[in-house]
Design a protein around this motif. Structure first.
Motif, PDB file in Angstrom:
ATOM      1  N   GLU A 144      40.798  27.922  50.688  1.00  0.00           N
ATOM      2  CA  GLU A 144      41.241  29.025  49.616  1.00  0.00           C
ATOM      3  C   GLU A 144      40.618  30.199  49.969  1.00  0.00           C
ATOM      4  O   GLU A 144      39.617  30.216  50.619  1.00  0.00           O
ATOM      5  N   ALA A 145      40.865  31.401  49.552  1.00  0.00           N
ATOM      6  CA  ALA A 145      40.443  32.846  49.796  1.00  0.00           C
ATOM      7  C   ALA A 145      39.144  32.822  48.908  1.00  0.00           C
ATOM      8  O   ALA A 145      39.016  31.861  48.016  1.00  0.00           O
ATOM      9  N   PRO A 146      38.255  33.623  49.172  1.00  0.00           N
ATOM     10  CA  PRO A 146      37.169  33.887  48.313  1.00  0.00           C
ATOM     11  C   PRO A 146      37.426  34.441  47.033  1.00  0.00           C
ATOM     12  O   PRO A 146      38.298  34.776  46.740  1.00  0.00           O
ATOM     13  N   THR A 147      36.562  34.016  46.042  1.00  0.00           N
ATOM     14  CA  THR A 147      36.671  34.362  44.752  1.00  0.00           C
ATOM     15  C   THR A 147      36.557  35.729  44.620  1.00  0.00           C
ATOM     16  O   THR A 147      35.707  36.579  45.115  1.00  0.00           O
ATOM     17  N   TYR A 148      37.619  36.425  43.732  1.00  0.00           N
ATOM     18  CA  TYR A 148      37.713  38.090  43.403  1.00  0.00           C
ATOM     19  C   TYR A 148      36.856  38.349  42.244  1.00  0.00           C
ATOM     20  O   TYR A 148      36.988  37.725  41.043  1.00  0.00           O
ATOM     21  N   TYR A 149      35.910  39.124  42.188  1.00  0.00           N
ATOM     22  CA  TYR A 149      35.144  39.512  40.963  1.00  0.00           C
ATOM     23  C   TYR A 149      35.409  40.907  40.715  1.00  0.00           C
ATOM     24  O   TYR A 149      35.124  41.782  41.634  1.00  0.00           O
ATOM     25  N   GLY A 150      35.783  41.466  39.537  1.00  0.00           N
ATOM     26  CA  GLY A 150      36.395  42.660  39.189  1.00  0.00           C
ATOM     27  C   GLY A 150      35.293  43.589  38.810  1.00  0.00           C
ATOM     28  O   GLY A 150      33.879  42.992  38.852  1.00  0.00           O
TER      29      GLY A 150
END
Length: 375
Positions: A282-288
């Motif tokens: 999976e792609a890395p987690t995105y943090y807003g």
């Protein structure tokens, strides 16, 4: 070490995980952000050099089969060994005459696969429940069994809680069982409990199964172990590291939350004895920009724009802006929309919590939400 056959009992007996096991068995339930519970016992066997493994199934096993696949992620995709799936009605009456119908319990399941046991010429058999979270050195257990000369060796740990389904064990100074009780600790005299892992010779297992079926015995702990204790010697192997049997939602919730403690994680996830699972990229987690994450385990592929604390997020989870998630377990594909508030909640796969919803359980009785639900 002599040749060893592993058998994992991957169906539910007395487990009750409510909504989490509507579509699957406990062994197939997701755990710890990226694993399934069965991964632990499969990994324990592979790490101990056991490359012939049979998995006994009864019902609701499609999820487990999908997860295991050809077992290459556990290095069990082999020409002359590997994983064998053993559902009910696997063999004809001629091949496996002891039990040919639906399993009533573990003894029926094992007796129904007696042809599998006879074809595998292993010296020893390791039988293990599929609901165990622990990193157990099974090679040491087998070595201890060989040296002890016992007919059967069971892996035990210190008593953690009282339960009508727990198998309590009283051991003497030589670490031999002198009493085995199900649901009764004999006024606290039985200070240890069975983890559901047993080692014995293959011929001894076949003999005991034949004897139990002849006498219409179906309960492994009450009847098989009692007969072994009366007629022979049952040794105990004390496992003093982290170990949990997932019998209910409380066990499931607390065992997951225990992984937020680094010391506990280090006991379970060892570099020398890795816990293997099916690999998904999976792609890395995105943090807003406004995301706030405190003391969490977060898998890849998530999108977090709200506030998450003391929680475990599986792959592809989205926490919208303004949402608050505390002390929760959000499984794969979960969606928590804006202004929603969750505390002590466990959501199964692909659950959607709509805008502004508030849900609060308790650490001893978390709210569980079934797969594909929208709240």
């Amino acid at each position: 070490m002599k040749s060893v056959l592993g058998i994992i009992i991957a169906f539910d007996n007395d487990n009750d995980l409510r909504e989490l096991t509507e579509h699957r068995t406990v062994a197939a339930v997701q755990w710890g952000g990226r694993y399934r519970i069965v991964d632990f016992m499969l990994s324990n066997m592979v790490n101990s050099g056991i490359y012939r493994v049979g998995i006994l199934m009864k019902d609701k096993y499609q999820s487990l089969i999908d997860h295991i696949g050809n077992a290459k992620d556990w290095d069990l995709s082999r020409k002359n060994s590997g994983v064998t799936i053993l559902p009910p009605y696997s063999y004809s009456k001629k091949a496996s005459p002891l039990v040919t119908g639906e399993y009533r319990g573990k003894i029926d399941a094992l007796a129904g696969a007696v042809d599998f046991l006879q074809k595998n010429k292993a010296d020893y058999v390791v039988i293990a429940d599929g609901d165990i979270v622990a990193n157990i050195p099974l090679d040491e257990v087998i070595e201890r069994h060989e040296k002890s000369g016992a007919d059967l060796t069971m892996v035990c740990t210190k008593k953690q809680k009282d339960s009508p389904f727990t198998t309590y064990v009283e051991l003497n100074r030589r670490k031999e069982a002198v009493d085995i009780r199900v649901g009764d600790s004999n006024d606290g005299k039985c200070k240890h409990v069975s983890l559901g892992v047993y080692v014995m010779s293959r011929q001894y297992l076949i003999h005991m199964l034949s004897d139990c079926v002849t006498h219409n015995c179906i309960h492994f702990e009450r009847e098989f172990l009692s007969r072994a204790l009366i007629d022979g010697t049952v040794a105990g192997y004390l496992f003093n590291e982290y170990a949990v049997k997932i019998e209910d939602t409380g066990d499931y919730f607390h065992s997951n939350m225990d992984m937020l403690d680094k010391d506990v994680r280090d006991e379970v996830f060892k570099r020398t004895r890795p816990i293997l699972t099916r690999i998904k990229d999976e792609a890395p987690t995105y943090y807003g920009d406004e995301a706030k994450v405190e003391d969490c385990l977060v898998a890849d592929g998530c999108r977090i724009e709200g506030h998450v604390a003391n929680s475990i997020l599986f792959r592809d989870v989205e926490i919208a802006k303004g949402a608050v998630v505390k002390d929760c377990i959000i499984m794969e594909g979960g969606r928590v929309l804006s202004e929603a508030s969750l505390k002590h909640v466990v959501t199964d796969r692909n659950v959607v919590i709509r805008n502004g919803r508030t849900m609060m359980g308790h650490e001893n009785y978390p709210i569980t939400i079934a797969k594909n639900s929208t709240i």
